[in-house]
Enzyme design. Structure first.
Site, PDB file in Angstrom:
ATOM      1  N   SER A 184     -66.003-100.499 -53.968  1.00 46.72           N
ATOM      2  CA  SER A 184     -67.114-100.075 -53.096  1.00 46.72           C
ATOM      3  C   SER A 184     -67.514-101.282 -52.261  1.00 46.72           C
ATOM      4  CB  SER A 184     -68.295 -99.649 -53.972  1.00 46.72           C
ATOM      5  OG  SER A 184     -69.473 -99.543 -53.212  1.00 46.72           O
ATOM      6  N   TYR A 239     -74.298-100.254 -61.084  1.00 46.65           N
ATOM      7  CA  TYR A 239     -73.197 -99.939 -60.164  1.00 46.65           C
ATOM      8  C   TYR A 239     -72.662-101.204 -59.492  1.00 46.65           C
ATOM      9  CZ  TYR A 239     -70.786 -97.180 -56.511  1.00 46.65           C
ATOM     10  OH  TYR A 239     -69.864 -96.610 -55.671  1.00 46.65           O
TER      11      TYR A 239
HETATM   12  P1  NAD Z   1     -67.736 -87.692 -56.889  1.00 51.80           P
HETATM   13  O1  NAD Z   1     -68.980 -87.527 -57.702  1.00 51.80           O
HETATM   14  O2  NAD Z   1     -67.424 -86.715 -55.828  1.00 51.80           O
HETATM   15  O3  NAD Z   1     -66.460 -87.774 -57.851  1.00 51.80           O
HETATM   16  C1  NAD Z   1     -66.479 -88.494 -59.052  1.00 51.80           C
HETATM   17  C2  NAD Z   1     -65.329 -88.045 -59.914  1.00 51.80           C
HETATM   18  O4  NAD Z   1     -65.388 -88.785 -61.160  1.00 51.80           O
HETATM   19  C3  NAD Z   1     -65.394 -86.556 -60.299  1.00 51.80           C
HETATM   20  O5  NAD Z   1     -64.088 -86.019 -60.329  1.00 51.80           O
HETATM   21  C4  NAD Z   1     -65.987 -86.585 -61.699  1.00 51.80           C
HETATM   22  O6  NAD Z   1     -65.674 -85.447 -62.496  1.00 51.80           O
HETATM   23  C5  NAD Z   1     -65.319 -87.853 -62.242  1.00 51.80           C
HETATM   24  N1  NAD Z   1     -65.976 -88.374 -63.431  1.00 51.80           N
HETATM   25  C6  NAD Z   1     -67.286 -88.681 -63.615  1.00 51.80           C
HETATM   26  N2  NAD Z   1     -67.480 -89.087 -64.875  1.00 51.80           N
HETATM   27  C7  NAD Z   1     -66.266 -89.057 -65.498  1.00 51.80           C
HETATM   28  C8  NAD Z   1     -65.824 -89.365 -66.794  1.00 51.80           C
HETATM   29  N3  NAD Z   1     -66.661 -89.789 -67.771  1.00 51.80           N
HETATM   30  N4  NAD Z   1     -64.514 -89.222 -67.072  1.00 51.80           N
HETATM   31  C9  NAD Z   1     -63.646 -88.760 -66.129  1.00 51.80           C
HETATM   32  N5  NAD Z   1     -64.013 -88.460 -64.880  1.00 51.80           N
HETATM   33  C10 NAD Z   1     -65.310 -88.605 -64.566  1.00 51.80           C
HETATM   34  O7  NAD Z   1     -67.836 -89.175 -56.329  1.00 51.80           O
HETATM   35  P2  NAD Z   1     -67.042 -89.964 -55.162  1.00 51.80           P
HETATM   36  O8  NAD Z   1     -68.060 -90.354 -54.159  1.00 51.80           O
HETATM   37  O9  NAD Z   1     -65.823 -89.263 -54.750  1.00 51.80           O
HETATM   38  O10 NAD Z   1     -66.680 -91.297 -55.951  1.00 51.80           O
HETATM   39  C11 NAD Z   1     -65.358 -91.659 -56.316  1.00 51.80           C
HETATM   40  C12 NAD Z   1     -65.275 -93.175 -56.436  1.00 51.80           C
HETATM   41  O11 NAD Z   1     -65.536 -93.736 -55.141  1.00 51.80           O
HETATM   42  C13 NAD Z   1     -66.298 -93.788 -57.386  1.00 51.80           C
HETATM   43  O12 NAD Z   1     -65.690 -94.841 -58.111  1.00 51.80           O
HETATM   44  C14 NAD Z   1     -67.347 -94.331 -56.462  1.00 51.80           C
HETATM   45  O13 NAD Z   1     -68.062 -95.399 -57.008  1.00 51.80           O
HETATM   46  C15 NAD Z   1     -66.496 -94.759 -55.277  1.00 51.80           C
HETATM   47  N6  NAD Z   1     -67.230 -94.914 -54.028  1.00 51.80           N
HETATM   48  C16 NAD Z   1     -67.883 -93.857 -53.477  1.00 51.80           C
HETATM   49  C17 NAD Z   1     -68.572 -94.059 -52.294  1.00 51.80           C
HETATM   50  C18 NAD Z   1     -69.311 -92.949 -51.613  1.00 51.80           C
HETATM   51  O14 NAD Z   1     -70.074 -93.262 -50.689  1.00 51.80           O
HETATM   52  N7  NAD Z   1     -69.134 -91.711 -52.003  1.00 51.80           N
HETATM   53  C19 NAD Z   1     -68.589 -95.313 -51.688  1.00 51.80           C
HETATM   54  C20 NAD Z   1     -67.909 -96.360 -52.290  1.00 51.80           C
HETATM   55  C21 NAD Z   1     -67.226 -96.147 -53.465  1.00 51.80           C
END
Ligand code: NAD
Length: 260
Positions: A142, A155
């Protein structure tokens, strides 16, 4: 990529992880999906991905807070496909609260899912990748791997940790045909971001609309959310042979956020 690889993406039932799974499937790779969700909905996603791209797609419900389930998932994927070529550590959750009110169980879950699970997936995948003299490890970090924001202590801590893990494993595997990189997206409009808007409004004493305009998009000079497909394209590029000299890199895709 011209060869069919096996790609395991943690947390790929939603958001960025699902987008990455779709991008790798579209290139003809076999996919291991993981994450939570309604069983019928997950099966629909799995079947659709397999049918659309004529690839094999399996789903594993391993909980990333549980080291024994992670080990079982990696073993099952290797039994099924013979190898894991590309590991994408993507599963993640968020919680927004001031440090003095930060719930201990949320801290523990965020560190377990966003950081420690990658230690376990990586340690179980690296021996096979070394044997094959080829592998790609892509950690979805991130902008918060590089920059802090208030009220996101767990986080930011986990994501800074992922940057360190990325660099260390890259050095350890550099002569084995394995690359290890971190992708650092800015804000992408996924359920993870949508869910934190009410708590951020509460923590900062502002409206939810102000959270979007004055906190989320204010961080990004482009004033646009990063698109899921843009992150997925960077992931498939890192898995390509053209990217074989990129390892140990912490790559921003954040609309200029980290240029501040
Ligand atoms: P999201 O909530 O859409 O997806 C998260 C995924 O993780 C889902 O499939 C969920 O079921 C899974 N998950 C959660 N807890 C779990 C567990 N205990 N075991 C297995 N799977 C689990 O979120 P996203 O925004 O797509 O995030 C994905 C990654 O991207 C994360 O690591 C997040 O930190 C990172 N990220 C997101 C953003 C953003 O702005 N959305 C920015 C930077 C980084």
């Amino acid at each position: 990529m011209t060869t069919t690889h096996t790609v395991l993406i943690t947390g790929s039932t939603s958001g960025i992880g699902l987008g990455i799974a779709q991008a790798f499937a579209a290139l003809g790779n076999n996919i291991v999906l993981n994450g939570f969700g309604n069983a019928d909905e997950v099966e629909r996603l799995r079947a659709e991905l397999a049918a659309d791209h004529k690839v094999e797609v399996v789903y594993d419900n391993a909980d990333m807070t549980k080291p024994d389930e992670i080990e079982r998932m990696i073993g099952a994927a290797i039994s099924r496909f013979g190898r894991i070529d590309v590991l994408v550590n993507n599963a993640g959750i968020q919680h927004v609260a001031p440090i003095e009110d930060f719930p201990v169980d949320k801290w523990n879950d965020i560190i377990a899912i966003n950081l420690v699970s990658s230690f376990h997936t990586i340690r179980h995948c690296v021996p096979g990748m070394k044997n094959n003299a080829w592998g790609r490890i892509i950690n979805i970090a991130s902008a918060h791997a590089l920059i802090a924001s208030p009220f996101k202590s767990a986080y930011v801590t986990a994501k800074h940790g992922i940057a360190g893990l990325t660099k260390t494993v890259a050095l350890e595997t550099a002569e084995n045909g394995i690359t290890v990189n971190a992708i650092c997206p800015g804000y992408v409009l996924t359920p993870l971001v949508e869910k934190q808007i009410p708590d951020t409004a509460k923590a900062r004493g502002i409206t939810e609309q102000q959270v979007i305009s004055d906190v989320l998009l204010a961080a990004q000079p482009t004033k646009k959310f990063v698109e899921i497909d843009q992150v997925a394209s960077l992931a498939t590029y890192l898995a390509s042979d053209a990217a074989s000299s990129i390892t140990g890199a912490i790559l921003s895709i954040d609309g200029g956020w980290s240029a501040h």
